[in-house]
Scaffold this motif. Structure first.
Motif, PDB file in Angstrom:
ATOM      1  N   ARG A  25      -0.855  -0.500  -8.634  1.00  0.00           N
ATOM      2  CA  ARG A  25      -1.941  -0.778  -7.688  1.00  0.00           C
ATOM      3  C   ARG A  25      -3.202   0.012  -8.043  1.00  0.00           C
ATOM      4  O   ARG A  25      -4.320  -0.467  -7.924  1.00  0.00           O
ATOM      5  CB  ARG A  25      -1.476  -0.440  -6.265  1.00  0.00           C
ATOM      6  N   TRP A  26      -3.000   1.271  -8.489  1.00  0.00           N
ATOM      7  CA  TRP A  26      -4.107   2.108  -8.923  1.00  0.00           C
ATOM      8  C   TRP A  26      -3.927   2.433 -10.399  1.00  0.00           C
ATOM      9  O   TRP A  26      -2.799   2.517 -10.893  1.00  0.00           O
ATOM     10  CB  TRP A  26      -4.179   3.404  -8.111  1.00  0.00           C
ATOM     11  N   ARG A  27      -5.026   2.628 -11.094  1.00  0.00           N
ATOM     12  CA  ARG A  27      -4.960   2.892 -12.529  1.00  0.00           C
ATOM     13  C   ARG A  27      -4.251   4.214 -12.779  1.00  0.00           C
ATOM     14  O   ARG A  27      -4.316   5.147 -11.977  1.00  0.00           O
ATOM     15  CB  ARG A  27      -6.370   2.923 -13.127  1.00  0.00           C
TER      16      ARG A  27
END
Length: 594
Positions: A25-27
């Motif tokens: 979802r997040w890098r």
């Protein structure tokens, strides 16, 4: 065995970190940095050492290798070598074998993403020339570039991390070519498998996929309309058209007689009878035409050539995992206004979007067709973090300067190999030399570095050290030994390799190496054997991500142009990983005795 509070906190932070890596979802750099902050706040990472990872030799080495790789790319020497592959495309076996071998050789001495960036346009061009599906070639190309990284220290970040950890653990760091006996043999056998057998395992459904250039049926949403005599757009520009249409269209050009106005078309004053080229959802056209005083031009088929001119060109590119576009849309980032760049088409996993694209959020591996100024389009595409799919013209400079990157890299390798200076210092000296001579520009110096990877490494190294300092590695090693029962050190090493390889298939390979290296060394210590073979097993396992497209960014990059689905990779990847285990375990024991 009772777990202490610091151990529990460390395990909790690392478990959450790995979960977020897998979720995606997040890098990964954001996740890793947040984990470092959490470790520092909870006290498992001493505050005074929180940012020591960013000065770690492994981080410096990775950064300098990336800069040297860019210098090698820009020199044009490798382009010249790759162009020789054009004559080998007639037979699929020779075509795939030559590309895969070239990718492996280049990846041994430069960043493997850079090697793929050089060879993917060549692969697409040669496929188009002989009518071969890119799906037949691109996955083998990606796997070859990953296998090549096994051969040397600079081939892949996990090798750099393992070499540095060995020095930290109490011995000398692995040298530049210490990885070659095992990694070279594994790469050779892996390339032979991919070239002779592996590509035949790609699903037949993918082999009918079109090349990237044929993915875009832009006639479905690029529309030509005539400006009527009473149109409120007369005397105004395409920018005003977008406002009148409540931004449900994108203006991409104006046709006025024989003239194609593309550069500055958004601001060109429209006249009655002009043909405007717009991007729009056909289903939403009637109210737009009524509001703007336009009439659909019905005669003839749309000619995509009208989208380019002497000043404007089209470029196909693939969105990389680190691109600033990922998770955002063109409209979110104001790309059209900021860069004078238009998104003409978008394809995902071999399927083109047939609707207005400004609000589509990008994913890694998406293939985009962009329209921009010829002079700066390539630079803009690179700044956005996209990889061009068009083959570049050869950029051989004057011969002495063209070979300077190669010569400086060879000198740095020699200095590190004979022990004249540490690897990270030798490579840093090579970078300084190239910058001073102007071979690498200051812009390239910073844009060549994959900053998300640097942040990932700088943040994860202190967490890996916390796992060791809190006794967490001892706890894990003891659990493995107790579960292994009567298994010997070789079988446990094989298990360690398989676990590492599995982790690398679902999370970043550098993060995998940071977590698994201290576990490997502690496990070897508890078994009373040398840590070297266990560290080598982690190096091999962390660099062999073949089951999924998310395990290595090269797999992500070929996914869109090759038209692959997520589940296609394991068909070739699973037998390849089994082969890697079967070959590497006896070789590791032979070269690095227990």
């Amino acid at each position: 065995m009772v777990m202490t509070v610091p151990q529990a906190l460390t395990f909790g932070i690392l478990a959450a970190t790995m979960t977020l890596f897998i979720w995606g979802r997040w890098r990964y750099d954001v996740v890793a940095f947040t984990a470092l902050v959490a470790g520092t706040v909870t006290g498992v990472v001493p505050a005074a050492e929180a940012f020591h990872g960013f000065g770690h030799p492994a981080v410096i080495t990775v950064a300098t290798v990336l800069v040297i790789s860019r210098a090698l790319q820009n020199s044009g020497v490798i382009d010249h070598i790759a162009s020789r592959l054009n004559s080998l495309a007639s037979q699929p076996l020779i075509h795939i074998g030559a590309l895969t071998t070239m990718a492996a050789v280049l990846s041994a001495f430069m960043n493997n993403v850079g090697a793929l960036a050089l060879l993917m346009p060549v692969a697409l061009q040669t496929c188009a020339a002989v009518g071969r599906s890119p799906a037949q070639v691109l996955m083998p190309l990606s796997f070859g570039s990953i296998l090549g990284g096994l051969m040397t220290l600079m081939g892949t970040p996990p090798n750099i991390i393992i070499a540095s950890y060995r020095q930290q653990y109490g011995g000398e760091a692995f040298s530049v070519f210490d990885f070659s006996p095992v990694g070279g043999a594994v790469a050779l056998i892996g390339v032979l498998f991919v070239s002779l057998v592996g590509w035949r395992l790609i699903p037949r459904a993918r082999l009918g996929k079109k090349a990237a250039a044929d993915l875009f049926e832009i006639r479905d949403y690029i529309i030509e309309a005539r400006v009527l005599e009473d149109s409120p757009l007369i005397g105004k520009g395409l920018k005003d058209l977008e406002s009148l249409a409540e931004h449900n269209v994108l203006g991409v050009g104006v046709l006025r007689g024989e003239n194609h106005i593309m550069a500055g078309a958004r601001y060109a004053r429209l006249r009655a009878g002009d043909i405007v080229v717009i991007e729009a959802d056909p289903g939403a056209l009637p109210p737009i035409l009524e509001a703007t005083g336009l009439e659909l031009r019905g005669e003839g088929d749309f000619d995509p050539d009208v989208l380019s001119s002497e000043e404007i060109e089209l470029m196909e590119a693939v969105v990389t995992p680190g691109s600033r576009l990922v998770g955002r849309s063109f409209r979110d980032l104001h790309i059209t206004a900021r860069y004078n760049l238009n998104l003409i088409a978008l394809a995902r996993q071999g399927r083109a979007f047939k609707k207005r694209l400004d609000n589509v959020s990008f994913l890694p591996g998406d293939v985009v067709l962009l329209q921009g100024r010829r002079d700066d389009l390539a630079e803009t595409v690179a700044e956005l973090g996209c990889l061009p799919l068009a083959k570049r013209g050869l950029r051989l400079a004057k011969r002495p300067r063209a070979f300077l990157p190669l010569a400086s890299f060879a000198a740095a390798l020699a200095a590190a190999a004979i022990g004249l200076m540490p690897v990270h210092v030798a490579f840093a000296a090579a970078v300084a030399f190239l910058v001073i001579l102007g071979v690498v520009s200051l812009r390239d110096l910073y844009t060549a570095i994959d900053w998300p990877v640097i942040v990932l490494l700088g943040a994860m190294i202190p967490l890996g050290q916390a796992l060791e300092s809190t006794g967490g590695t001892g706890l894990i090693a003891g659990l493995i030994v107790s579960m292994a029962g009567n298994l010997g050190p070789i079988a446990i090493m094989a298990l360690l390799l398989i676990v590492t390889m599995t982790l690398s298939d679902i999370m970043n390979n550098a993060a995998t190496a940071v977590v698994m290296a201290p576990i490997a060394a502690t496990l070897a210590g508890q078994l009373g054997v040398s840590a070297d073979p266990y560290l080598m097993a982690v190096a091999v396992g962390a660099s062999c991500a073949f089951l999924t497209p998310i395990g290595h960014q090269n797999n992500v990059l070929v996914m869109g142009p090759g038209g692959y689905a997520f589940g296609d990779f394991w068909r070739m990847g699973l037998p390849l990983e089994i082969l890697v285990v079967a070959v590497s375990v006896p070789l590791i024991v032979l070269v690095w005795p227990l």
